[in-house]
Write a protein that holds these residues in place. Structure first.
Motif, mmCIF file in Angstrom:
data_model
loop_
_atom_site.group_PDB
_atom_site.id
_atom_site.type_symbol
_atom_site.label_atom_id
_atom_site.label_comp_id
_atom_site.label_asym_id
_atom_site.label_seq_id
_atom_site.Cartn_x
_atom_site.Cartn_y
_atom_site.Cartn_z
ATOM 1 N N ILE A 1 0.840 -1.200 0.000
ATOM 2 C CA ILE A 1 0.000 0.000 0.000
ATOM 3 C C ILE A 1 0.874 1.249 0.000
ATOM 4 C CG2 ILE A 1 -1.609 1.370 1.399
ATOM 5 C CD1 ILE A 1 -2.831 -1.339 2.288
ATOM 6 N N VAL B 1 2.421 1.556 -3.621
ATOM 7 C CA VAL B 1 1.402 1.913 -4.619
ATOM 8 C C VAL B 1 0.918 3.343 -4.394
ATOM 9 C CG1 VAL B 1 -0.926 1.387 -5.446
ATOM 10 C CG2 VAL B 1 0.713 -0.455 -5.069
ATOM 11 N N GLY B 2 0.690 3.703 -3.158
ATOM 12 C CA GLY B 2 0.241 5.069 -2.860
ATOM 13 C C GLY B 2 1.252 6.123 -3.269
ATOM 14 N N VAL C 1 1.069 6.090 -7.283
ATOM 15 C CA VAL C 1 -0.187 6.503 -7.919
ATOM 16 C C VAL C 1 -0.566 7.946 -7.578
ATOM 17 C CG1 VAL C 1 -2.667 6.040 -8.012
ATOM 18 C CG2 VAL C 1 -1.042 4.152 -8.151
ATOM 19 N N PHE D 1 -7.184 5.310 -12.807
ATOM 20 C CA PHE D 1 -6.323 5.127 -11.647
ATOM 21 C C PHE D 1 -6.803 4.028 -10.716
ATOM 22 C CE2 PHE D 1 -4.739 9.170 -13.170
ATOM 23 C CZ PHE D 1 -3.370 8.924 -13.087
ATOM 24 N N SER D 2 -8.073 3.693 -10.728
ATOM 25 C CA SER D 2 -8.541 2.536 -9.961
ATOM 26 C C SER D 2 -7.979 1.246 -10.544
ATOM 27 C CB SER D 2 -10.066 2.467 -9.953
ATOM 28 O OG SER D 2 -10.600 3.542 -9.251
ATOM 29 N N THR E 1 -4.251 1.115 -9.788
ATOM 30 C CA THR E 1 -3.991 0.805 -8.384
ATOM 31 C C THR E 1 -4.198 -0.674 -8.096
ATOM 32 O OG1 THR E 1 -4.634 3.043 -7.739
ATOM 33 C CG2 THR E 1 -4.672 1.357 -6.016
ATOM 34 N N THR F 1 -1.196 -3.331 -7.164
ATOM 35 C CA THR F 1 -1.291 -4.027 -5.884
ATOM 36 C C THR F 1 -1.245 -5.532 -6.077
ATOM 37 O OG1 THR F 1 -2.580 -2.211 -4.961
ATOM 38 C CG2 THR F 1 -2.719 -4.331 -3.827
#
Length: 134
Positions: free
Chosen positions: A70, A73-74, A77, A99-100, A103, A107
């Motif tokens: 997380i 990725v955070g 993104v 972007f969903s 993400t 992940t």
């Protein structure tokens, strides 16, 4: 205590080097031999390596891989979202859709690799039962 006794009392520091173990773990391979698969399925760690027999059941990765995934990725993104929005000013629904998917894809790709690296780290540092005899 002489030097020979001291060297046999504690394991040598370089018999399980960290960087090669992390590379093998990232590839989801046994940190000991690098040949056998570490995972059975998507995230389930095998009891032992089918090639060299190294016990892997000692691992205690728990929530660490999910947290690190997380975090990575955070940090990838969020700046991309800001850059894309300021550069092109797309419709918010397009931003959410693109972007969903990005993400979720990042992940799902990263999580088993980070878990492999976590297990390899524990193996290399002899944590949680990954000692000299196991």
């Amino acid at each position: 205590m002489d030097m020979q006794t001291m060297s046999t009392a504690s394991p040598p520091e370089d018999d399980r080097p960290l960087v090669p173990a992390l590379k093998k773990g990232w590839q989801r391979r046994c940190p000991s031999c690098g040949s056998g698969p570490m995972l059975r399925g998507y995230l389930k760690v095998r009891e032992s390596c089918p090639v060299c027999g190294e016990a892997l059941h000692h691992q205690r990765a728990d929530d660490g891989p999910a947290y690190i995934t997380i975090l990575i990725v955070g940090h990838v993104v969020a700046p991309l979202m800001l850059w894309a929005f300021t550069r092109w000013e797309p419709d918010p629904l397009i931003m959410v859709a693109v972007f969903s998917v990005m993400t979720v894809a990042m992940t799902l790709w990263l999580l088993p690799r980070v878990k492999g690296a976590f297990v390899a780290l524990q193996w290399s540092r002899r944590m949680h039962g990954f000692g000299r005899d196991g």
